[in-house]
Design an enzyme around this catalytic site. Structure first.
Site, PDB file in Angstrom:
ATOM      1  N   HIS A  33      -3.975   4.437   6.640  1.00 56.33           N
ATOM      2  CA  HIS A  33      -2.894   3.908   5.803  1.00 56.33           C
ATOM      3  C   HIS A  33      -1.530   4.094   6.471  1.00 56.33           C
ATOM      4  O   HIS A  33      -1.296   5.078   7.171  1.00 56.33           O
ATOM      5  CB  HIS A  33      -2.881   4.609   4.447  1.00 56.33           C
ATOM      6  CG  HIS A  33      -4.108   4.342   3.628  1.00 56.33           C
ATOM      7  ND1 HIS A  33      -4.243   3.225   2.838  1.00 56.33           N
ATOM      8  CD2 HIS A  33      -5.264   5.030   3.504  1.00 56.33           C
ATOM      9  CE1 HIS A  33      -5.439   3.246   2.248  1.00 56.33           C
ATOM     10  NE2 HIS A  33      -6.073   4.330   2.638  1.00 56.33           N
ATOM     11  N   ASP A  91       0.827  -1.220   0.000  1.00 59.12           N
ATOM     12  CA  ASP A  91       0.000   0.000   0.000  1.00 59.12           C
ATOM     13  C   ASP A  91       0.863   1.274   0.000  1.00 59.12           C
ATOM     14  O   ASP A  91       1.724   1.449   0.853  1.00 59.12           O
ATOM     15  CB  ASP A  91      -0.871  -0.051   1.268  1.00 59.12           C
ATOM     16  CG  ASP A  91      -1.788   1.150   1.445  1.00 59.12           C
ATOM     17  OD1 ASP A  91      -1.913   1.958   0.519  1.00 59.12           O
ATOM     18  OD2 ASP A  91      -2.403   1.234   2.534  1.00 59.12           O
TER      19      ASP A  91
END
Lengths: 570, 570
Positions: free
Chosen positions: A383, A210
């Site tokens: 995130h 990610d």
């Protein structure tokens, strides 16, 4: 005879087969070079599967478009290959394409319990039932042809997210999903470090990781920080508290309920998606609502304002959301009053900053106390920031590294991070949507692409508008339209009536009679000329009229409306 | 007789005059509740003056609009009152309205040397000459009727900015201008603390203070920090360096030249406004360009890439700017190469984030090293953060406090800051554009408004488009246009030809023949019905056709294009 002659080449084929394994193919259809519409294909020989099928919200120039999907025509063409769709978590950018994909193909969907629950709710809205859902648990092992797939829990801004360990004939591929490394997650289920570490010991070939927050140094704050800050704000608040957040952010919602309970406040839920998701999360055991805390919106008046929390949608400034209606004094059940407290517990998704700011301005004008991300810790990201990205890379220690999920600069920064840890640049894969990334033992190559792109959803239309329609909308949006209607006698080419002129979005017509009349004169002159030259090809005439009027209007106004010449033949 | 009868009331008037001084009126026409189009009026009796005349860039929904101006019709109506326009500094949001204002009124313009230089350049572009410019210096005292105005140097992201001390019969008003409290400014001219402090000793009635950064805690970093960070990046760079910044940020430009010199690099200037402003700043002595450092863009190839700096426009992602062209490999003279360094030495103005990000993505794709605000200290703001706002308030210590220059939440946060210092809420003025703020000794009131709003500039048109045109553009931009042309015999109301249908921006026509045909059928049915009912009022017919088609298209597509029915009578 023919058959026999072929034997020799066949032998050679067999020989080369022994020498070369067929490659593992990874094909990202979306999510690389963009935040959204994540979709990725894995193929080996005749087998394959799909990871995620998300949507993206339209960019500013995609006028009138409601949703953007990855172009999945390659999947349709090769559908016999694919055996499953595996969903990493229940966010729109990972599940939003499913209603459109599943109208055209039939495949089982694998996901964790909450993920499947959210998908099911979504598909029902689109009238899609009888879907083959298959629940995965943290110890599930999924076999698809030569693939063996395991799952690792990851923390994110939605519960029940997973990463994937994909054992392939070429090597082990680790897919991080969307993750953060929250050391004190609200549900006490941290990212599964042990499993990632044990994969790391197996010398994985590839880690896909990610990239969304790769520009941010340090660590992302834990979700519990938000709870602490909410607690402080709740204690200070004298009147009603309104909290707007993402409807899928179950941990955030849990914290709102917990803090409401601490402060002896009831909770009202407003906004369709918030109501739906809370129901799903409660029924599946992901949300623990304290007893007797829920209040129906119609009961709100029975309680004093310091006993109320309203949990609602609209954290992105969506004009029809509960929060936007409240801010505009347009909500049928909830009227904001001075000294109420509004908490926008979310960050604006890029592109939404202005609409969120407008709502904040309106709230302040209503005399409300407002808390939002940039001035108080009422939101944290889901995130991984740079140090977490490094930690994941160090734990998994793959041979190849492929940044995924992000705009190009996010992927690039993720690559720079890997490079800073001594990772060889040649082993970092900066791929694009549609790239066919072929892995062989110890090497990879990208030397072809599959059909890729976007499908626009506009109203009921899926894929029925494209660049031409959008270009027209952009043109129309800039300077409007200028329509010239001419009625011509086909016998002699003479003008029967008109020219009539209709314009919209160009100038304020009532104040522009002079300009319109002058334009008409120009049209008449062109018609006289073409009549004299005995031109009967209307397309020539149309082009002449268009060019003349366009030049005239540009000279007079420096605007270029779309010009339509309509010729009626009598 | 009549005259005599009036005497009594006259006497009463005189009496009340003695008792009550006439009020000082402050009327903001722009800049309150928005970032941009700053303009403010001061009036006392028959005298007045204007502070600033700026523009704003259009919001997203102002489709096709180029510039937004404050509505200055009140100024035109009362022009005899105003004796001067005083400009605090040379940014567009303070000077950009001047070319439009000065077409309609004639007034002397007061400003510091650089400010006037930039205005002059701007007005010449618009063909406005013979303007009465009057330079102000830091010790200037300007008298306008009962007003006496002094000026205080303030630091900002452009040199030569000033705040104003306005002595009025009602009391002293201090206007901060746009300011930051940079303790080590590049030109070594800090904000004039002594003068602000001496005003503070005079018990000012009112301080109006810049709110732009009131959401940010702490202090804004000094401009020299950028120089230090540029220096580090320059030393590391192996190939060409491209720096994009604001053309008016003369101190930033100075630092680029200084660092270029340190690193033995030549400087090429690209972009019209950058070239113009550098010329103006050099000729007026605000920019000190090292000897022989400037290079013509055509000479660029004579030098090795590690000897070159390109200073250019485009830091906001403007699609036609030098930087955007380079990023798209579309610049006629400069081709970006891998390992070149691009520094975007600016922050995106709200609303420009996406276009700036897109350019960054393109630059990374071109293999360039990119530095931008969010990942490196290559920009600092020109506005005071919270602690500086407090310091200004403590130094000036006024009776009333009025946050200016900012969206509503910025004004509100500025008010919260004042409140946190013990400032009474009742003495904080949160005004709106158009409010007439009347000051009497020791009190103020707002109980009327003047005409206010926006003037849109679109191409050559100033004020010729308004809400109707914009609404049409919005409608057109969303779902396009659907035009139905019907030719009717006026004698018998029968359809002569058509209906013909033309659409743009609605659906891809070639793929929608069925839909279009079905729509035509609907139109024919309406016409048959109206013919039967002998309706000859075309407006009724038009409305019928429009409603029918609109409902049909919405049912089929969930889109609502603009529908135009054109009836041609034969």
């Amino acid at each position: 005879m023919a058959k026999k002659q072929k034997k020799a080449p066949n032998k050679r084929k067999n020989k080369s087969k022994r020498k070369r394994k067929s490659p593992l193919r990874i094909i990202p259809l979306g999510g690389l070079g963009e935040v959204g519409k994540n979709m990725m294909l894995f193929e080996y020989g005749k087998d394959g599967f799909i990871i995620d099928a998300g949507l993206m919200f339209p960019e500013e120039e995609m006028l009138g478009v409601d949703l953007v999907l990855p172009d999945f025509s390659y999947v349709k063409k090769n559908i016999s290959k694919y055996k499953a769709i595996i969903i990493t978590h229940g966010h729109e950018d990972h599940i939003g394409c499913l209603p459109f994909l599943l109208r055209e193909i039939t495949l089982p969907i694998y996901g964790t319990k909450l993920t499947l629950g959210l998908i099911e709710g979504k598909l029902e809205e689109y009238g899609l039932c009888h879907i083959d859902f298959r629940e995965i648990k943290s110890d599930s092992v999924l076999k698809i042809g030569p693939f063996k797939i395991e799952f690792m829990r990851v923390c994110h801004s939605i519960p029940d997210g997973v990463g994937l360990a994909i054992h392939t004939p070429i090597g082990l591929v680790v897919h991080s999903g969307d993750f953060k490394l929250d050391q004190s997650p609200v549900d006490n289920i941290p990212t599964d470090y042990q499993k990632f570490a044990s994969l790391g010991k197996m010398k994985p070939m590839l880690l896909m990781s990610d990239s969304t927050n790769s520009e941010l140094p340090g660590y992302t704050f834990p979700e519990r920080n938000v709870g602490k800050n909410l607690s402080v704000i709740f204690r200070k608040a004298k009147k009603r508290i309104i909290v707007a957040s993402f409807a899928s952010h179950i941990h955030r919602i849990q914290q709102v309920f917990d803090v409401a309970k601490e402060n002896n406040r009831k909770v009202v839920i407003s906004g369709r998606s918030m109501v739906t998701n809370v129901q799903i999360a409660v029924s599946l055991g992901y949300l623990n609502i304290p007893d007797k805390i829920l209040l129906d919106i119609d009961e709100i008046k029975k309680y004093k304002s310091d006993r109320i929390v309203i949990l609602c949608t609209g954290s992105q400034g969506e004009p029809l959301s509960a929060l936007a209606r409240m801010a505009s004094h347009d909500h049928s059940k909830i009227e904001l009053k001075p000294k109420d407290t509004v908490i926008i517990s979310a960050a604006p998704i890029p592109g939404n900053e202005k609409s969120v700011n407008r709502i904040i301005d309106k709230l302040y004008q209503a005399g409300v106390d407002v808390y939002y991300e940039s001035i108080s810790g009422v939101h944290v990201s889901g995130h991984a920031a740079q140090e977490e990205i490094k930690l994941m890379l160090n734990i998994v220690s793959p041979k190849f590294y492929m940044p995924i999920h992000g705009e190009y600069r996010h992927l690039k920064h993720n690559a720079i991070i890997a490079n800073s840890l001594g990772f060889n640049e040649k082993n970092i894969i900066l791929a694009k949507n549609g790239d066919v990334i072929e892995f062989f033992p110890n090497k990879f190559r990208i030397n072809r692409k599959v059909e890729t792109g976007v499908i626009f959803v506009d109203g009921l239309g899926v894929g029925d508008i494209g660049d031409i329609v959008l270009r027209d909308r952009q043109l129309l949006s800039k300077d409007g339209i200028f329509i010239i209607v001419i009625t011509i006698n086909t016998q002699n080419g003479q003008l029967v009536s008109g020219p009539d002129i209709i314009s919209r979005g160009f100038v304020y017509i009532r104040k522009s009679a002079e300009l319109i009349d002058a334009a008409k004169e120009r049209v008449v002159k062109v018609l006289e000329k073409t009549a004299k030259e005995e031109i009967t090809d209307w397309s020539v005439l149309k082009a002449d009229v268009k060019d003349t009027v366009s030049d005239f209007l540009y000279k007079k106004t420096k605007r270029r409306p779309m010009i339509l010449t309509i010729i009626i033949e009598i």
